[in-house]
Enzyme design. Structure first.
Site, PDB file in Angstrom:
ATOM      1  N   HIS A 167      23.719   3.474  42.359  1.00  0.00           N
ATOM      2  CA  HIS A 167      22.720   4.647  42.313  1.00  0.00           C
ATOM      3  C   HIS A 167      23.792   6.153  42.432  1.00  0.00           C
ATOM      4  CE1 HIS A 167      19.962   7.948  42.677  1.00  0.00           C
ATOM      5  NE2 HIS A 167      19.100   7.211  42.256  1.00  0.00           N
ATOM      6  N   ASP A 295      12.456   6.664  37.723  1.00  0.00           N
ATOM      7  CA  ASP A 295      13.179   7.421  38.641  1.00  0.00           C
ATOM      8  C   ASP A 295      12.330   8.453  39.524  1.00  0.00           C
ATOM      9  OD1 ASP A 295      15.374   8.269  40.122  1.00  0.00           O
ATOM     10  OD2 ASP A 295      16.630   9.195  38.450  1.00  0.00           O
TER      11      ASP A 295
HETATM   12 MN    MN Z   1      17.464   7.794  41.048  1.00  0.00          MN
END
Ligand code: MN
Length: 335
Positions: A167, A295
């Site tokens: 990430h 997200d």
């Molecule tokens: Mn993210």
């Protein structure tokens, strides 16, 4: 069609408090960004109250969030605090999954700054806590996973079948200079620049030759790299032809750079709600290597889900991206 979102953030309160405390002692661009982000009351609540999101998931028909510790993870801290906060985050994550086993699954946080303890935490996460992989928030103190000091972490991930979600985070100290203005240190641009740098280092170092079963997941449709694969191959071959590898401190790879993207790397749609790029990435990497993500809470469920459902793709492709690729890669029980 079951819908699993695969890059969804959460954060224990203690972790955010430590992060803000650390950010208060620093004046560089990355921490300025963190102070803005993690002091925002609504964002704090959406990260720390894990169950709060269930209503929004229900509203849009999202069956499951695959949860991962918010960036920059525990990598911001020293080895002791980082390791302790990772264990705490993973315990909290396992508790959320236990409360809602059909709605949540999780990725284990680890602190690569203590590689052996990180490897042990991967084992605990995968075997005792029932988690489905690992999240690493990109560089650790300006060092990347091609550095051999982190190999115990990758070895454990490979051995335990734990995909590593790489990430993004803000660029490291020796990179962040030109990214320090206009909000560019964050997800607007710097995150993608940093995460793509990271995975290119990993590929070119031959990490996947050393750990051939290791699986890495990139968010944001692969951080721009699917668009770049032919050029990676082309310029790598050019270096080979001109005898450039040795003078540049490189070793020959077993395969071309792009080939690792078709065997060891998957991508998610996190934060990329645009039909053309999604179709391009499906075409480039193949429909088995792309997974849906939102997200949350940084991006809108209300943008991501309707866009995904409106994609003009064969039903069998949609089902793979919606859930069956994630079930297979992360070992999530079919719903
Ligand atoms: Mn993210």
């Amino acid at each position: 069609m079951r819908l699993i979102a695969t890059e969804e953030a959460f954060a224990p309160r203690a972790f955010l408090d430590e992060l803000v405390k650390l950010a208060d002692t620093r004046d560089d661009a990355g921490y300025r960004y963190l102070r803005v982000m993690y002091r925002h009351p609504e964002l704090r609540q959406r990260l720390t109250d894990v169950d709060l999101r269930l209503a929004e998931m229900d509203e849009y028909g999202v069956d499951m969030h695959l949860l991962g510790l918010a960036t920059p993870g525990v990598q911001a801290f020293g080895p002791d605090l980082g390791t302790a906060l990772a264990a705490r985050a993973n315990d909290e994550l396992a508790a959320a999954v236990a409360r809602h086993p059909t709605r949540f699954a999780g990725l284990a946080a680890v602190g690569p700054q203590a590689p052996e303890r990180a490897a042990a935490e991967i084992e605990r996460g995968m075997t005792k806590l029932g988690l489905h992989g690992v999240i690493i928030n990109s560089h650790t103190g300006g060092e990347y996973l091609d550095n051999a000091k982190f190999f115990p972490v990758l070895e454990a991930a490979e051995a335990l079948g734990a995909p590593v979600y790489l990430h993004p985070t803000f660029p490291a100290d020796d990179m962040i200079g030109p990214y320090s203005d206009y909000g560019m240190m964050g997800a607007l641009w710097g995150f993608g620049a940093e995460a793509s740098l990271h995975i290119v280092r990993v590929v070119l170092a031959g990490v996947f030759d050393r750990f051939p079963a290791l699986q890495v997941v990139l968010g944001h449709l692969g951080e721009g790299l699917p668009f770049w694969l032919d050029r990676l191959d082309n310029r790598y071959r050019n270096l080979l032809r001109r005898g450039g590898l040795e003078p540049l401190g490189m070793r020959a790879l077993d395969r071309l750079p792009s080939e690792y993207f078709r065997t060891n790397i998957s991508v998610t749609t996190a934060g990329m709600n645009s039909p053309g790029p999604i179709r391009f990435v499906l075409d480039t990497l193949g429909e088995d290597r792309v997974m849906f993500a939102i997200d949350y809470p940084h991006e809108s469920t209300g943008d991501a889900v309707p866009l995904f459902r409106s994609l003009r793709l064969p039903q069998s492709t949609l089902e793979k991206v919606a859930s069956t690729n994630a079930e297979r890669l992360f070992g999530i029980a079919p719903g």
